[in-house]
Design a protein around this motif. Structure first.
Motif, mmCIF file in Angstrom:
data_model
loop_
_atom_site.group_PDB
_atom_site.id
_atom_site.type_symbol
_atom_site.label_atom_id
_atom_site.label_comp_id
_atom_site.label_asym_id
_atom_site.label_seq_id
_atom_site.Cartn_x
_atom_site.Cartn_y
_atom_site.Cartn_z
ATOM 1 N N ILE A 1 24.298 -5.556 24.506
ATOM 2 C CA ILE A 1 23.631 -4.347 24.554
ATOM 3 C C ILE A 1 23.009 -4.125 23.998
ATOM 4 O O ILE A 1 21.878 -4.992 22.833
ATOM 5 C CB ILE A 1 25.251 -4.037 23.998
ATOM 6 N N LEU A 2 21.727 -3.024 24.083
ATOM 7 C CA LEU A 2 20.801 -2.851 23.734
ATOM 8 C C LEU A 2 20.561 -1.782 22.811
ATOM 9 O O LEU A 2 21.561 -0.598 23.267
ATOM 10 C CB LEU A 2 19.319 -2.194 24.410
ATOM 11 N N THR A 3 20.537 -1.291 21.677
ATOM 12 C CA THR A 3 21.147 -0.303 20.843
ATOM 13 C C THR A 3 20.127 0.126 19.471
ATOM 14 O O THR A 3 18.810 -1.406 19.195
ATOM 15 C CB THR A 3 22.521 -0.778 19.432
ATOM 16 N N THR A 4 20.184 1.027 18.929
ATOM 17 C CA THR A 4 18.606 0.725 17.509
ATOM 18 C C THR A 4 19.684 0.108 16.238
ATOM 19 O O THR A 4 20.843 -0.416 15.964
ATOM 20 C CB THR A 4 18.708 2.138 17.628
ATOM 21 N N GLU A 5 18.542 0.108 15.495
ATOM 22 C CA GLU A 5 18.424 -1.174 14.513
ATOM 23 C C GLU A 5 19.705 -0.271 13.305
ATOM 24 O O GLU A 5 21.129 -1.106 13.042
ATOM 25 C CB GLU A 5 17.330 -0.702 13.864
ATOM 26 N N SER A 6 19.434 0.966 13.236
ATOM 27 C CA SER A 6 20.396 1.688 12.275
ATOM 28 C C SER A 6 21.592 1.742 13.124
ATOM 29 O O SER A 6 23.164 2.385 12.204
ATOM 30 C CB SER A 6 19.960 3.080 12.001
ATOM 31 N N ASP A 7 21.977 1.617 14.286
ATOM 32 C CA ASP A 7 23.684 2.147 15.293
ATOM 33 C C ASP A 7 24.253 1.025 14.811
ATOM 34 O O ASP A 7 24.701 -0.030 15.982
ATOM 35 C CB ASP A 7 23.680 2.202 16.376
ATOM 36 N N ILE A 8 25.034 0.812 13.010
ATOM 37 C CA ILE A 8 25.816 -0.340 13.215
ATOM 38 C C ILE A 8 27.533 -0.079 13.745
ATOM 39 O O ILE A 8 27.874 -0.856 14.718
ATOM 40 C CB ILE A 8 25.877 -0.982 12.149
ATOM 41 N N GLU A 9 27.669 1.226 13.847
ATOM 42 C CA GLU A 9 28.956 1.540 14.967
ATOM 43 C C GLU A 9 28.806 1.451 15.962
ATOM 44 O O GLU A 9 29.682 0.755 16.918
ATOM 45 C CB GLU A 9 29.208 2.903 14.552
ATOM 46 N N ASN A 10 28.030 1.704 17.124
ATOM 47 C CA ASN A 10 27.780 1.279 18.192
ATOM 48 C C ASN A 10 27.999 -0.132 18.679
ATOM 49 O O ASN A 10 28.045 -0.643 19.815
ATOM 50 C CB ASN A 10 26.566 1.933 18.628
ATOM 51 N N LYS A 11 27.069 -0.964 17.664
ATOM 52 C CA LYS A 11 26.894 -2.784 17.855
ATOM 53 C C LYS A 11 28.311 -2.820 17.938
ATOM 54 O O LYS A 11 29.122 -3.486 18.826
ATOM 55 C CB LYS A 11 26.214 -2.726 16.491
ATOM 56 N N VAL A 12 28.820 -2.255 16.757
ATOM 57 C CA VAL A 12 30.293 -2.455 17.168
ATOM 58 C C VAL A 12 31.748 -2.131 18.013
ATOM 59 O O VAL A 12 31.778 -3.371 18.587
ATOM 60 C CB VAL A 12 31.243 -2.398 15.628
ATOM 61 N N MET A 13 31.009 -1.002 18.283
ATOM 62 C CA MET A 13 31.973 -0.981 19.482
ATOM 63 C C MET A 13 31.520 -1.406 20.908
ATOM 64 O O MET A 13 32.486 -1.641 21.359
ATOM 65 C CB MET A 13 31.227 0.409 19.618
ATOM 66 N N GLY A 14 30.906 -1.408 20.831
ATOM 67 C CA GLY A 14 30.222 -2.478 21.817
ATOM 68 C C GLY A 14 30.666 -4.052 22.175
ATOM 69 O O GLY A 14 30.933 -4.191 23.330
ATOM 70 N N LEU A 15 30.368 -5.026 21.069
ATOM 71 C CA LEU A 15 30.798 -5.956 20.819
ATOM 72 C C LEU A 15 32.814 -5.638 21.038
ATOM 73 O O LEU A 15 33.181 -6.713 21.830
ATOM 74 C CB LEU A 15 30.754 -6.222 19.395
ATOM 75 N N ASP A 16 33.405 -4.652 20.248
ATOM 76 C CA ASP A 16 34.790 -4.407 20.859
ATOM 77 C C ASP A 16 35.268 -4.304 22.491
ATOM 78 O O ASP A 16 36.301 -4.599 22.180
ATOM 79 C CB ASP A 16 35.363 -3.468 20.031
#
Length: 539
Positions: free
Chosen positions: A83-98
Motif C-alpha cells: 500500500i502507498l500512504t502518506t508519512e503521517s497517515d499511521i491510521e491508514n497504514k494500520v487499517m491497510g495491513l489489517d
C-alpha cells in the motif's frame, strides 16, 4: 528464459503511475496501470499480477475497500499488496495491513526504497509458492503412502483370505448338496443346517475383516521447530552504538514481549549470537565498528534464519536496499521510528520467518517421507535399493567386504489375525527398535517389506554377520510382547549373503542370494539363520 514479474500499479495520480511504471520497467518488471479501485478490480478479473501497488486515498473506492475485496476472493487472496500512504497517515497504514496488505511505503517515496520493498515482497511471494508446492507434494506423497500400505495389507490378506474362505465355502456347498438326502431324517437335517450356519458365520467373519481394511489409518508424523514461542518472551538483539537511538527503540518496545540485549559493534553481536539464540536482530547502519555484511555472512555460514531489521539514517535507503539484498527482512529509517511503524515492521519480519520455517519443515518432511517407513521410522525399500547400489559399487572398487541380511518374522499373520493389526504394528515397531540397538552406526537398517527387515553390513565378514544375526534371533525368541493381559513371543528366519569372493558384482544378485538363504531357513523349520551356498541357486 524466466517470465518477468507482473505488477499492477493502482493510483489516481497519473504522475505517480507513470513515474512508478518507468522505474519498474527499467528494472525488468511487466507493469499494468489502473487509475482507481474499480478499474483495479476489473483488471483482476482477467489478469493475475504477482504484486499490487495500491494507493490508499482514492475517489469512489479507497484502497482499504479494494484490499478487503481482493483478500476475500479465493482466486486473488494470495496476491501480495504493497500500500502507498502518506508519512503521517499511521491510521491508514494500520487499517491497510489489517485489511490484508503485506507492506507499505510512504509518499513521497524514494524510488530505491520502493524497489527494496518490492524485492522483499517478491522474495516472500516465492517462499509462499514454494511452500504451497511442497505441501501439495506432501499431500500427494501421503496419499501414495496410505494407498501403498493399504495395498500391502490387501496383498498380505489375499492369500490368507482365499484359504480361509475356500474351506468353509467348500463345506457350505457340500452340506447344501446333502440337504436333499436328509429330508426324511430330521436328526441329520438339523445337523446339516447347523453346519451350514457355522460355515456361513466363518465366511461372514472373514468378509468383515476384509471390509475393515478400508479404515487403515496412517498417521503422518509432524515435524518442524521455531526459534520463538508465543508463551515466552522473545529475545531481541539490538546492534546500536548511539544511546539516544537505543533509548528510542527501547521506549517503543516497552509494551512488547521482547527481552532486549544491546551491543555496540558487529563483533560483539556475533559473540552473543554464537552463545545465545535470538528471535530478532535490530542492526544499526552504518554500524559503529565493523561491516554489517559480516553479520549476514556469519548468519549464512551458521545456517541461522534469524530475522534482521536494518535501522538506517534518513536518506540512506541505498544502503538499506543493499542490506535487503544481503538477507535483511525489513528496514526502518530513524526519522520514522515510532511504536506503530516498529510493530508493523517486526510483525512482517516474523511472519516472513514463519513462512521460511514452514517451507523448511515441509521440505524436510517431504524428504523424510521419500526415504523413511511411516510405521517404524526406519529407512524404506526405496532408500534400501539406492544404498545397495552405492555400497556395492564402493565394496567392488575398494575390494571391501559387504554382507546383506534379510529378516522375516515367522507366522506374523497369526499376530494380525489373533490380536489385530494395531498389535501387529506394535510388534513391527518394537522389532525395528531392537534391531536398531544391535547394529553399528555404519550399518544400514530398513523395513524391506511387510514383516521383513534388511540390514546392509559394510566391512563385515560372513562369520561376524552370522554371530550378530543368531544373537538377535535368540534374543527375539525370548522377548515377551504384550497385548492387554496376554504375553506372546515371536521368532524370525534370517538369510545372509556376502559379496566377498562372489563371481557377481550386482546388488540385485546379492539380494537374490540373501532371499534364497532366507527361503531355505523358512523351508527347514523357521527360527534359523542360514548363509547362502551355491547349491541354493536352484531353490
Amino acid at each position: 528464459m524466466m517470465t518477468p514479474e507482473k505488477i499492477l500499479v493502482v493510483d489516481d495520480s497519473l504522475t505517480i503511475r507513470m513515474q512508478v511504471k518507468d522505474l519498474l520497467e527499467l528494472n525488468g518488471f511487466d507493469v499494468t496501470l489502473a487509475e482507481n479501485g474499480l478499474r483495479c478490480l476489473e483488471i483482476l478479473q482477467y489478469e493475475k499480477p504477482d504484486v499490487i501497488l495500491l494507493d490508499i486515498i482514492m475517489p469512489e473506492m479507497d484502497g482499504i475497500e479494494v484490499c478487503q475485496k481482493i483478500k476475500i476472493d479465493e482466486k486473488l487472496k494470495y496476491i501480495p499488496i504493497l500500500i502507498l500512504t502518506t508519512e503521517s497517515d499511521i491510521e491508514n497504514k494500520v487499517m491497510g495491513l489489517d485489511a490484508g496488505a503485506d507492506d507499505y511505503v510512504t509518499k513521497p517515496f524514494e524510488l530505491k526504497e520502493l524497489m527494496a520493498r518490492i524485492k522483499v515482497i517478491i522474495r516472500n511471494l516465492q517462499l509462499q509458492k514454494e511452500l504451497r508446492l511442497a505441501n501439495k507434494k506432501i499431500l500427494e506423497q501421503q496419499k501414495s503412502v496410505i494407498e501403498e500400505e493399504r495395498l500391502k495389507v490387501l496383498l498380505q490378506m489375499s492369500g490368507a483370505t482365499a484359504l480361509e474362505l475356500d474351506q468353509p465355502l467348500s463345506s457350505l456347498l457340500g452340506y447344501i448338496d446333502l440337504l436333499n438326502s436328509c429330508k426324511n431324517d430330521m436328526e441329520k437335517l438339523n445337523k446339516c443346517i447347523y453346519k451350514i450356519k457355522s460355515c456361513g458365520k466363518k465366511v461372514s467373519d472373514v468378509t468383515k475383516r476384509i471390509q475393515n481394511i478400508n479404515y487403515l489409518d496412517i498417521n503422518p508424523k509432524s515435524s518442524g521447530s521455531s526459534i520463538f514461542s508465543y508463551d515466552e518472551k522473545l529475545k531481541l538483539l539490538s546492534v546500536e552504538s548511539r544511546d539516544e537511538d537505543f533509548q528510542k527503540i527501547e521506549n517503543c518496545l516497552k509494551k512488547s514481549r521482547f527481552d532486549i540485549t544491546r551491543v555496540h559493534t558487529i563483533t560483539e553481536a556475533i559473540k552473543i549470537i554464537e552463545s545465545e539464540r535470538m528471535s530478532l536482530i535490530f542492526l544499526d547502519h552504518p554500524p559503529y565498528e565493523g561491516d554489517a555484511l559480516d553479520l549476514f555472512k556469519f548468519l549464512a555460514e551458521k545456517s541461522l534464519e534469524t530475522p534482521v531489521i536494518v535501522i538506517t539514517g534518513q536518506g540512506d535507503e541505498m544502503a538499506a536496499s543493499q542490506m535487503i539484498q544481503s538477507g535483511a527482512d525489513g528496514y526502518i529509517t530513524k526519522d520514522r521510528l515510532n511504536e506503530e511503524v516498529l510493530t508493523i515492521t517486526i510483525n512482517t519480519a516474523l511472519e516472513k520467518y514463519c513462512r521460511k520455517m514452514e517451507l523448511k519443515s515441509a521440505m524436510e518432511k517431504l524428504a523424510q517421507m521419500a526415504t523413511r517407513d511411516e510405521l517404524t521410522g526406519l529407512y524404506n525399500r526405496r532408500y534400501f535399493r539406492e544404498s545397495m547400489e552405492r555400497e556395492t559399487v564402493r565394496a567392488v572398487r575398494y575390494g571391501a567386504e559387504l554382507v546383506l541380511c534379510i529378516f522375516d518374522l515367522d507366522h506374523f499373520k497369526k499376530v494380525n489375525d489373533t490380536y489385530g493389526h494395531l498389535t501387529g504394528d506394535m510388534v513391527l515397531s518394537e522389532i525395528g527398535k531392537m534391531l536398531q540397538e544391535r547394529i553399528r552406526g555404519s550399518d544400514l537398517l530398513c523395513r524391506y517389506g511387510g514383516e521383513e527387515f534388511a540390514v546392509i553390513l559394510p566391512n563385515t565378514d560372513i562369520e561376524n554377520a552370522y554371530k550378530v544375526c543368531d544373537r538377535f534371533r535368540i534374543d527375539l525368541s525370548l522377548y515377551d510382547f504384550s497385548y492387554e493381559s496376554i504375553k506372546f513371543r515371536m521368532t524370525t528366519s534370517i538369510g545372509i549373503a556376502t559379496l566377498k569372493d562372489a563371481e557377481f558384482q550386482s546388488p540385485q544378485e546379492l539380494v537374490l542370494r540373501a532371499d534364497q538363504a532366507l527361503y531355505r531357513a523358512k523351508e527347514s523349520g523357521r527360527n534359523k539363520v542360514i548363509t547362502y551356498e551355491k547349491n541354493m541357486s536352484t531353490c
